[in-house]
Design a protein around this motif. Structure first.
Motif, short mmCIF file in Angstrom:
data_model
loop_
_atom_site.label_atom_id
_atom_site.label_comp_id
_atom_site.label_asym_id
_atom_site.label_seq_id
_atom_site.Cartn_x
_atom_site.Cartn_y
_atom_site.Cartn_z
N GLY A 1 0.78 -1.19 0.00
CA GLY A 1 0.00 0.00 0.00
C GLY A 1 0.82 1.25 0.00
N LYS A 2 0.39 2.12 -0.85
CA LYS A 2 1.05 3.42 -0.98
C LYS A 2 0.00 4.50 -0.76
N GLY A 3 0.28 5.45 0.10
CA GLY A 3 -0.67 6.52 0.40
C GLY A 3 -0.69 7.58 -0.69
N THR A 4 -1.76 8.35 -0.70
CA THR A 4 -1.91 9.46 -1.63
C THR A 4 -2.26 10.70 -0.83
N ALA A 5 -1.58 11.80 -1.16
CA ALA A 5 -1.85 13.06 -0.45
C ALA A 5 -2.36 14.10 -1.44
N ASN A 6 -3.29 14.91 -0.96
CA ASN A 6 -3.80 16.06 -1.69
C ASN A 6 -4.33 15.72 -3.08
N PHE A 7 -5.18 14.74 -3.14
CA PHE A 7 -5.82 14.35 -4.38
C PHE A 7 -7.16 15.06 -4.46
N GLU A 8 -7.40 15.81 -5.54
CA GLU A 8 -8.65 16.54 -5.70
C GLU A 8 -9.56 15.81 -6.67
N PHE A 9 -10.85 15.75 -6.30
CA PHE A 9 -11.83 15.14 -7.19
C PHE A 9 -13.22 15.65 -6.83
N ILE B 1 -13.60 17.90 -3.53
CA ILE B 1 -13.01 17.28 -2.34
C ILE B 1 -11.49 17.22 -2.48
N LEU B 2 -10.81 17.50 -1.39
CA LEU B 2 -9.36 17.30 -1.29
C LEU B 2 -9.18 16.13 -0.34
N ALA B 3 -8.57 15.05 -0.84
CA ALA B 3 -8.48 13.82 -0.04
C ALA B 3 -7.04 13.39 0.18
N ASN B 4 -6.86 12.74 1.29
CA ASN B 4 -5.61 12.04 1.62
C ASN B 4 -6.00 10.61 1.96
N ALA B 5 -5.25 9.66 1.46
CA ALA B 5 -5.56 8.25 1.71
C ALA B 5 -4.29 7.54 2.16
N THR B 6 -4.44 6.74 3.19
CA THR B 6 -3.32 5.98 3.75
C THR B 6 -3.74 4.52 3.88
N THR B 7 -2.82 3.64 3.60
CA THR B 7 -3.08 2.21 3.73
C THR B 7 -3.27 1.86 5.21
N ARG B 8 -4.29 1.06 5.47
CA ARG B 8 -4.54 0.57 6.82
C ARG B 8 -4.02 -0.87 6.88
N CYS B 9 -3.13 -1.13 7.79
CA CYS B 9 -2.49 -2.45 7.87
C CYS B 9 -2.88 -3.16 9.17
N ASN B 10 -2.84 -4.51 9.11
CA ASN B 10 -3.08 -5.30 10.32
C ASN B 10 -1.76 -5.45 11.08
N GLU B 11 -1.78 -6.27 12.13
CA GLU B 11 -0.59 -6.44 12.96
C GLU B 11 0.57 -7.07 12.21
N GLN B 12 0.27 -7.83 11.17
CA GLN B 12 1.34 -8.46 10.37
C GLN B 12 1.87 -7.52 9.28
N GLY B 13 1.33 -6.31 9.19
CA GLY B 13 1.78 -5.35 8.18
C GLY B 13 1.09 -5.53 6.84
N GLU B 14 0.05 -6.36 6.80
CA GLU B 14 -0.68 -6.58 5.55
C GLU B 14 -1.75 -5.51 5.39
N ALA B 15 -1.92 -5.07 4.15
CA ALA B 15 -2.95 -4.07 3.86
C ALA B 15 -4.32 -4.69 4.04
N VAL B 16 -5.14 -4.05 4.86
CA VAL B 16 -6.49 -4.56 5.10
C VAL B 16 -7.55 -3.50 4.78
N GLY B 17 -7.12 -2.35 4.38
CA GLY B 17 -8.08 -1.30 4.07
C GLY B 17 -7.39 0.03 3.80
N VAL B 18 -8.22 1.02 3.71
CA VAL B 18 -7.73 2.38 3.43
C VAL B 18 -8.36 3.33 4.43
N LEU B 19 -7.58 4.22 4.94
CA LEU B 19 -8.08 5.28 5.80
C LEU B 19 -8.04 6.55 4.96
N GLY B 20 -9.18 7.13 4.74
CA GLY B 20 -9.24 8.34 3.92
C GLY B 20 -9.79 9.51 4.70
N VAL B 21 -9.23 10.67 4.44
CA VAL B 21 -9.71 11.91 5.04
C VAL B 21 -9.95 12.89 3.90
#
Length: 190
Positions: free
Chosen positions: A1-9, A21-41
């Motif tokens: 997972g790679k995050g995205t900053a300041n994406f407009e749409f 909208i101006l969005a930032n998205a970060t990969t949400r990982c579990n305890e093993q470091g595996e991507a399990v979702g996205v946290l977006g603001v």
């Protein structure tokens, strides 16, 4: 997972209003470091976008006004290099924008006998002391002398710092020729 900053749409509301909208998205990982979702603001920037568009429209209108004005208008930066040259300046001098942009206005386009005076007027304007109704000759691409009446105004950035000069002129060549002819005729009649 790679995050995205300041994406407009854009998104659309239930009643079909467009919202930017101006969005930032970060990969949400579990305890093993595996991507399990996205946290977006996201942030609603609709009003900011409207202001940006309005500012761009006003800037374009002003540029069109400068370009199509029935007076020669030129600009120089703090080093005396041409950064504005409207259509009337092209028409009067024969020099295109491409030819003059980046050139030293005084050294290249002002005759030697008037360089000091024109330099002083432009330097004064750079320092905040503006000049109205300054007469000087300018030579065209075809080596014709054009008499110009100039107003030199300080150009400032948003903080108020001087960043150049805008010159608004008037071609007074015909008027000067009429004045000279009147003087000659008056002297002949004496």
């Amino acid at each position: 997972g790679k995050g995205t900053a300041n994406f407009e749409f854009p998104i659309f509301t239930k009643d079909w209003r467009r919202i930017e909208i101006l969005a930032n998205a970060t990969t949400r990982c579990n305890e093993q470091g595996e991507a399990v979702g996205v946290l977006g603001v996201g942030q609603d920037i609709t009003e900011r976008k409207k202001v940006e568009i309005e500012k761009a429209n006003v800037a374009q209108e002003l540029q069109t006004f400068i370009d199509t004005a029935n007076a020669p208008i030129f600009g120089i930066d703090e080093n005396g290099l041409v950064n504005e040259w409207n259509n009337k300046s092209v028409e009067i001098t024969g020099f295109s924008r491409e030819e003059v942009f980046g050139q030293d206005l005084v050294k290249v386009y002002i005759t030697e006998e008037f360089r000091d005076q024109v330099s002083m007027v432009l330097n004064n304007a750079l320092g905040g002391q503006e000049t109205a109704n300054f007469e000087f000759p300018l030579f065209t691409k075809n080596k014709q002398r054009v008499e110009v009446l100039l107003n030199a105004t300080t150009r400032r950035d948003v903080t108020g710092r001087s960043i150049g000069v805008i010159g608004v002129g008037q071609d007074i060549t015909a008027r000067k020729q009429v004045e000279q002819e009147k003087s000659r005729v008056a002297q002949e009649l004496q």
